[in-house]
Design a protein around this motif. Structure first.
Motif, PDB file in Angstrom:
ATOM      1  N   ALA A 102     -94.172 -18.707 -40.692  1.00  0.00           N
ATOM      2  CA  ALA A 102     -93.441 -18.733 -41.966  1.00  0.00           C
ATOM      3  C   ALA A 102     -94.363 -18.619 -43.170  1.00  0.00           C
ATOM      4  O   ALA A 102     -93.907 -18.302 -44.271  1.00  0.00           O
ATOM      5  N   HIS A 103     -95.655 -18.867 -42.973  1.00  0.00           N
ATOM      6  CA  HIS A 103     -96.576 -18.871 -44.112  1.00  0.00           C
ATOM      7  C   HIS A 103     -96.623 -17.519 -44.812  1.00  0.00           C
ATOM      8  O   HIS A 103     -96.650 -17.445 -46.043  1.00  0.00           O
ATOM      9  N   ALA A 104     -96.638 -16.461 -44.012  1.00  0.00           N
ATOM     10  CA  ALA A 104     -96.674 -15.118 -44.607  1.00  0.00           C
ATOM     11  C   ALA A 104     -95.427 -14.864 -45.445  1.00  0.00           C
ATOM     12  O   ALA A 104     -95.509 -14.323 -46.553  1.00  0.00           O
ATOM     13  N   ALA A 105     -94.256 -15.310 -44.928  1.00  0.00           N
ATOM     14  CA  ALA A 105     -93.019 -15.131 -45.681  1.00  0.00           C
ATOM     15  C   ALA A 105     -93.015 -16.009 -46.932  1.00  0.00           C
ATOM     16  O   ALA A 105     -92.496 -15.618 -47.974  1.00  0.00           O
ATOM     17  N   PHE A 106     -93.607 -17.195 -46.813  1.00  0.00           N
ATOM     18  CA  PHE A 106     -93.703 -18.105 -47.958  1.00  0.00           C
ATOM     19  C   PHE A 106     -94.519 -17.466 -49.080  1.00  0.00           C
ATOM     20  O   PHE A 106     -94.117 -17.475 -50.240  1.00  0.00           O
ATOM     21  N   LEU A 107     -95.665 -16.898 -48.715  1.00  0.00           N
ATOM     22  CA  LEU A 107     -96.494 -16.242 -49.720  1.00  0.00           C
ATOM     23  C   LEU A 107     -95.807 -15.007 -50.287  1.00  0.00           C
ATOM     24  O   LEU A 107     -95.929 -14.709 -51.476  1.00  0.00           O
ATOM     25  N   GLN A 108     -95.091 -14.310 -49.420  1.00  0.00           N
ATOM     26  CA  GLN A 108     -94.390 -13.122 -49.893  1.00  0.00           C
ATOM     27  C   GLN A 108     -93.344 -13.489 -50.939  1.00  0.00           C
ATOM     28  O   GLN A 108     -93.177 -12.790 -51.947  1.00  0.00           O
ATOM     29  N   ALA A 109     -92.653 -14.619 -50.715  1.00  0.00           N
ATOM     30  CA  ALA A 109     -91.636 -15.059 -51.672  1.00  0.00           C
ATOM     31  C   ALA A 109     -92.257 -15.437 -53.007  1.00  0.00           C
ATOM     32  O   ALA A 109     -91.635 -15.312 -54.060  1.00  0.00           O
ATOM     33  N   LEU A 110     -93.517 -15.897 -52.980  1.00  0.00           N
ATOM     34  CA  LEU A 110     -94.175 -16.342 -54.205  1.00  0.00           C
ATOM     35  C   LEU A 110     -95.013 -15.258 -54.883  1.00  0.00           C
ATOM     36  O   LEU A 110     -95.366 -15.400 -56.044  1.00  0.00           O
TER      37      LEU A 110
END
Length: 275
Positions: A102-110
């Motif tokens: 999920a970290h990659a998606a978290f960074l993508q959202a930010l």
């Protein structure tokens, strides 16, 4: 003039202490997959977060298995298995895997314009559950589909503003903390009475730490108040606290350093006056 310049620099240090801590946190803590996963890992044992995972996984799996007249019993069995699985080491391993993914998606959202929420994909958890149930000989367990189920743990109405702020903090990175130290040294160096400047700088650093703690607390309240009704507040609060634990610890450390420096300078002056 030197006294005035020193005072201005101390005020800047006070302001930059919380800003520098947040910049470092955004760049080196949230931006690092290992540290992000380590921060989220303890949530595997949080009751509220476990409840969200069990509920969402149960909804995803309910009706996925065609068990005919035994459907209700199978769904109930899966729910019970999920609740039991949530307390096992295998679940914690799956939780860490889900958060790393999920970290990659978290960074993508930010960092991009995609997404308006922080989500966790439960596929690794469901895969682990399926393996456990199959190994235990649970009927129809081999028919469980390993689907991608995204659980929202935080959602924002105005994530665009958060993205801009996060991007600015990443750019600042290590430079704001370094600048804070340089300005603190300069404030002492240009002062006419350096011992007094050390005391004032130490107190300014301590005030900056208090401002950091207040900012974390206020942002927590605003974040939770801004959540949609379908987001579990207890789970979201746990996630927020886990992600900001570094900032709270940093605030206490900086507060101790600032007060210790001010106290040491004050005691030095007192000892020198003692005959």
């Amino acid at each position: 003039m030197r006294t005035f310049l020193s005072a201005v620099l101390i005020v800047l240090v006070t302001i930059l202490v919380p800003a520098g801590a947040v910049a470092y946190w955004a760049d080196r803590e949230l931006g690092n997959a290992d540290r992000y996963t380590a921060a989220m890992s303890p949530l595997a044992e949080n009751a509220a977060v476990q409840g969200v995972v069990v509920t969402q996984a149960s909804r995803a799996l309910a009706g996925q298995i065609d068990a005919g007249p035994f459907q209700g019993g199978v769904d109930a069995l899966l729910g019970e298995a999920l609740r039991s699985f949530a307390g096992t080491p295998a679940y914690r391993t799956a939780w860490d895997a889900a958060n790393r993914a999920a970290h990659a998606a978290f960074l993508q959202a930010l960092t991009t314009g995609d997404g308006d929420a922080v989500t966790i994909d439960l596929a690794p958890v469901i895969e682990q559950i399926k393996g456990e149930l199959v190994a235990d000989g649970v009927p129809f367990a081999d028919r469980i589909p390993v689907t991608h189920v995204s659980v929202k743990v935080m959602e924002y109405d105005n994530l665009g503003a958060l993205r801009k702020g996060f991007h600015m903090l990443q750019i600042a990175g290590i430079w704001l903390p370094v600048l804070t130290v340089v300005l603190a040294a300069a404030a002492i160096g240009v002062a006419v009475h350096r011992r007094r400047a050390v005391i004032a700088t130490g107190l300014g650093v301590a005030v900056g730490a208090v401002l950091l703690w207040i900012a974390v607390a206020v942002c927590r309240r605003l974040t939770l108040d801004d959540l949609p009704a379908d987001i579990d507040r207890a789970a979201a609060a746990a996630v927020y606290d886990a992600l900001t634990a570094f900032l709270r610890t940093t605030a206490w450390v900086i507060l101790a350093i600032g007060l210790a420096a001010a106290l040491a300078a004050w005691l030095t002056g007192r000892l020198r006056r003692t005959p």
